[in-house]
Every structure is written in structure tokens, then in C-alpha cells.
Design a protein around this motif. Structure first.
Motif, PDB file in Angstrom:
ATOM      1  N   ALA A 259       0.783  -1.456  -0.132  1.00  0.00           N
ATOM      2  CA  ALA A 259       0.540   0.249  -0.157  1.00  0.00           C
ATOM      3  C   ALA A 259       0.625   1.767   0.350  1.00  0.00           C
ATOM      4  CB  ALA A 259      -0.436  -0.453   1.294  1.00  0.00           C
ATOM      5  N   PRO A 260       0.507   1.913  -0.884  1.00  0.00           N
ATOM      6  CA  PRO A 260       0.731   3.915  -0.280  1.00  0.00           C
ATOM      7  C   PRO A 260       1.073   4.450   0.547  1.00  0.00           C
ATOM      8  CG  PRO A 260      -0.623   4.199  -1.678  1.00  0.00           C
ATOM      9  CD  PRO A 260      -0.734   2.177  -1.547  1.00  0.00           C
ATOM     10  N   ASP A 261       2.348   4.966   0.445  1.00  0.00           N
ATOM     11  CA  ASP A 261       2.009   5.892   1.895  1.00  0.00           C
ATOM     12  C   ASP A 261       1.714   7.312   1.730  1.00  0.00           C
ATOM     13  OD1 ASP A 261       4.050   7.624   0.631  1.00  0.00           O
ATOM     14  OD2 ASP A 261       5.893   6.698   2.025  1.00  0.00           O
ATOM     15  N   ASP A 262       1.619   8.428   2.464  1.00  0.00           N
ATOM     16  CA  ASP A 262       0.324   9.700   2.056  1.00  0.00           C
ATOM     17  C   ASP A 262       1.120  10.481   1.239  1.00  0.00           C
ATOM     18  OD1 ASP A 262      -1.006   9.010   4.627  1.00  0.00           O
ATOM     19  OD2 ASP A 262      -0.174  10.820   5.412  1.00  0.00           O
ATOM     20  N   LYS A 263       2.752  10.644   0.935  1.00  0.00           N
ATOM     21  CA  LYS A 263       3.146  11.401  -0.868  1.00  0.00           C
ATOM     22  C   LYS A 263       3.303   9.895  -1.533  1.00  0.00           C
ATOM     23  CE  LYS A 263       7.705  13.095  -1.533  1.00  0.00           C
ATOM     24  NZ  LYS A 263       9.692  12.559  -1.291  1.00  0.00           N
TER      25      LYS A 263
END
Length: 277
Positions: A259-263
Motif C-alpha cells: 500500500a502507498p504511504d501519504d506522499k
């Protein structure tokens, strides 16, 4: 298919990727790489090719779709959401305990899921059974299933292919998401599948290879297959890119199930939003 329709389907596939990404981001878990490589195929099926009715998900004469590579269900859930099978607010409930949107498709929880899948290789056997049932019940529905190329390492896939050939299931269409990557690396390094079009042909299928990110090729290729009532099951091998549409995800095995982080989420959404502009 005219250009306006092709443009609409491409825009729909972009929405599927954005919605799938948002689901995975909020869940902090999921499979973006394969969801993105499969999005164009799923968009073409649900918004152009399949005979379905969201107001009656269990309509006996509906076309069936089996996501044999069940881990890329965020792309399928996104299609079900846009078609009206599930409510928009479910987008935040991927993989939550008790949610209708589990980490693999669950037919007992989620409307529009024709069979629960997850264990690789098993979905295609279910598809063969559904296509055989249609033949024996004299029903006209088509059964579609989507496999991963890594999934084709499973022997059960080829047992199912043998059965499809034996029973002359020309109402079955297998799509292979041929993105050349699986969880641990390149499919050619882990267990070479060789030429999957030729392989399915050797098992008695009518098989073609297309660009799995070209809507015209997906739709026209599938319709050509539908027109061939020759007793042969069908296979459409789709050349695709894992992580399609996001520069830092494309052709990277680690994005199989990360899963991607915020950035990363913000960058990915910006890139997806800019597709085809």
C-alpha cells in the motif's frame, strides 16, 4: 467501437485505478500492481461487453465473471461500485472485519461476485463449471474469467483447460493478465510459462494475444472470439504492465502487494488523473 466509446472506456479504467488505489491506501493493505494491470480488461467487460443487471445481481441469464486472481479485487470492487452494485461509502471499508469488501472476493458478502476466489488456480475451474452448466441448461450466458500469468504456474489451470476442451466450451473466455511479474519477481525467473497463447492453443483453445491496455483491441478481440461458435474455448492473452499508470509502480515486483504511504498516494493520484490528458 467508435472513438467516443473507446474514450469513455479508457476514462472508466482510469476511475477504476483511482478508486482501487484509494481503497488500498485507506486499508493500508492490498495489491495495486495487478489491480492496475487488469483495470482496462475489467472496464471493457463491465462497461461494454457483459450482459449484467446491477438491480438483479443473481439474474439467472447474466454473464458470469470470475476473478481467478482474486487478490486484485480492488479493481473489481471499483467496477461494482461504479456500476451500482455497492454503495460509494464502501470505498473506505476494504479489508475491514465484517466488510463486504474482503481482501479476496466473497460471494456471500458482496453483491455481484459470482464465486469466492483467492486460492490461485481454482477460479478458472469454477468458470469451467459455470460454462458447462450453461451448455447443459441451454442458457446463452457467457462465462469470463481473469487469470494472472504467475497463476498459470498452477497445475489446476491446465486441468481446467483440458476439461474446457473436452466439453467444447465455446461459451468460456479466459483472459490472462500477462504482466510478467508475480509476488517474488519476474515470472520468467520464478517458473517460465513460455508463450501462453501457444500453450492454450495446444490445449485446444482458440487463442489470441492483444495489448491489454488498448480498449479497441480488448473489445474487438473479445467480440471476434464471441462470434466463433466452433466448439473451442477461448483465451485472450493480454500484454500488460504491472502498476500501469503510476511511474514508480510500473514493472516493480514490490508493488504486487504494497500500500502507498501519504506522499506516494498523492503522487499516484496526480499521475492517474493526468492519464491521456
Amino acid at each position: 467501437m467508435d472513438k467516443e466509446r473507446e474514450k469513455y472506456l479508457a476514462a472508466t479504467a482510469k476511475e477504476l485505478r483511482k478508486t482501487a488505489l484509494t481503497m488500498i491506501y485507506h486499508a493500508k493493505s492490498g495489491h495495486p500492481g495487478g489491480s492496475f494491470s487488469a483495470a482496462d480488461i475489467i472496464a471493457a467487460l463491465y462497461f461494454e461487453l457483459m450482459n449484467i443487471n446491477p438491480q438483479d445481481p443473481t439474474w439467472p441469464d447474466r454473464d458470469r465473471f470470475i476473478l481467478s486472481k482474486g487478490h486484485v479485487c480492488p479493481a473489481l470492487y471499483a467496477a461494482l461500485l461504479l456500476k451500482g452494485y455497492i454503495a460509494p461509502d464502501e470505498i473506505h471499508n476494504l479489508r475491514k472485519q465484517g466488510s463486504i469488501l474482503q481482501g479476496h472476493p466473497d460471494m456471500k458478502r458482496c453483491p455481484g461476485i459470482d464465486i469466492s476466489t483467492g486460492s490461485l488456480g481454482q477460479g478458472v475451474s469454477c468458470a469451467v463449471g459455470m460454462a458447462l452448466a450453461a451448455k447443459r441448461d441451454n442458457r446463452a450466458y457467457i462465462t469470463y474469467t481473469l487469470l494472472g500469468d504467475g497463476e498459470c504456474d498452477e497445475g489446476q489451470v491446465w486441468e481446467a483447460a483440458q476439461a474446457a476442451n473436452k466439453y467444447k466450451l465455446d461459451n468460456l473466455i479466459i483472459f490472462v493478465d500477462n504482466n510478467h511479474l508475480q509476488n517474488d519477481g519476474f515470472t520468467e525467473d520464478i517458473m517460465p510459462t513460455e508463450d501462453l497463447r501457444e500453450k492454450f492453443e495446444a490445449f485446444g483453445f482458440e487463442a489470441i494475444r492483444i495489448n491489454g491496455h488498448d480498449m479497441q483491441e480488448i473489445v474487438d478481440g473479445t467480440r471476434r472470439m464471441l462470434g466463433k461458435k466452433n466448439g473451442k474455448p477461448k483465451c485472450v492473452v493480454c500484454n500488460t504492465i504491472k502498476g500501469k499508470g503510476v511511474s514508480f509502480m510500473e514493472n516493480i515486483a514490490s508493488w504486487h502487494g504494497t500500500a502507498p504511504d501519504d506522499k506516494q498516494y498523492r503522487q499516484a493520484m496526480e499521475e492517474l488523473e493526468g492519464l491521456d490528458e
